[in-house]
Design an enzyme around this catalytic site. Structure first.
Site, short mmCIF file in Angstrom:
data_model
loop_
_atom_site.label_atom_id
_atom_site.label_comp_id
_atom_site.label_asym_id
_atom_site.label_seq_id
_atom_site.Cartn_x
_atom_site.Cartn_y
_atom_site.Cartn_z
N HIS A 13 1.62 6.97 -0.43
CA HIS A 13 0.79 6.10 0.42
C HIS A 13 -0.56 5.94 -0.27
O HIS A 13 -1.33 6.89 -0.38
CB HIS A 13 0.62 6.72 1.81
N HIS A 53 0.80 -1.23 0.00
CA HIS A 53 0.00 0.00 0.00
C HIS A 53 0.83 1.28 0.00
O HIS A 53 0.26 2.37 0.00
CB HIS A 53 -0.91 0.00 1.23
#
Length: 149
Positions: free
Chosen positions: A72, A57
């Site tokens: 992110h 992620h």
């Protein structure tokens, strides 16, 4: 001076709009955030450099000047345990700006109950180290996000 470009297509919303106090309070560092287009896509490298951190992620690319840029993908997406994310490079790889790093689907993240808003942060930088920060408007993949002076 390093120009950081967008790893995603979408709308720049600025860190203050990120639904996470660690990012919205710029505790990780200054930068901006992208509310991505809701379709399967690839997050690309925002600078040329070395992949120094790699998770399903999130990733960090450090450029030749030692500037680390965190991408992110979504908020609380670590809780998805990598589901829906496909790594295209590895930690320790050299990448070029615009090179695909992770395949993901922001719509699937949203369907899983997570925000797909994606912070792009200058690690270990002061707020005054950045200029021309994009905090609104449409941004194409590879479009300028901010300049790290």
């Amino acid at each position: 001076m390093t120009t950081v470009t967008s790893p995603l297509a979408g709308r720049a919303v600025g860190l203050a709009a990120v639904p996470d106090p660690v990012f919205s309070g710029a505790m990780v560092g200054p930068g901006t955030a992208i509310d991505p287009v809701r379709e399967p896509t690839e997050a690309v490298a925002p600078v040329d450099g070395l992949v120094v951190s790699m998770h399903p992620h999130a990733f960090v690319v450090m450029d030749a000047d030692g500037h680390g840029v965190l991408t992110h993908l979504g908020i609380d997406t670590v809780q998805l345990n990598g589901e829906g994310f496909e790594l295209l490079v590895s930690k320790g790889d050299q990448v070029r700006r615009g090179q695909p790093v992770i395949k993901w689907n922001p719509a699937a993240v949203e369907a899983a109950g997570k925000s797909p808003i994606s912070p792009i942060v200058a690690l270990e930088a002061s707020a005054d180290a950045l200029s021309t920060v994009a905090e609104s408007g449409e941004v194409a993949t590879g479009g300028d996000l901010f300049v790290w002076n």
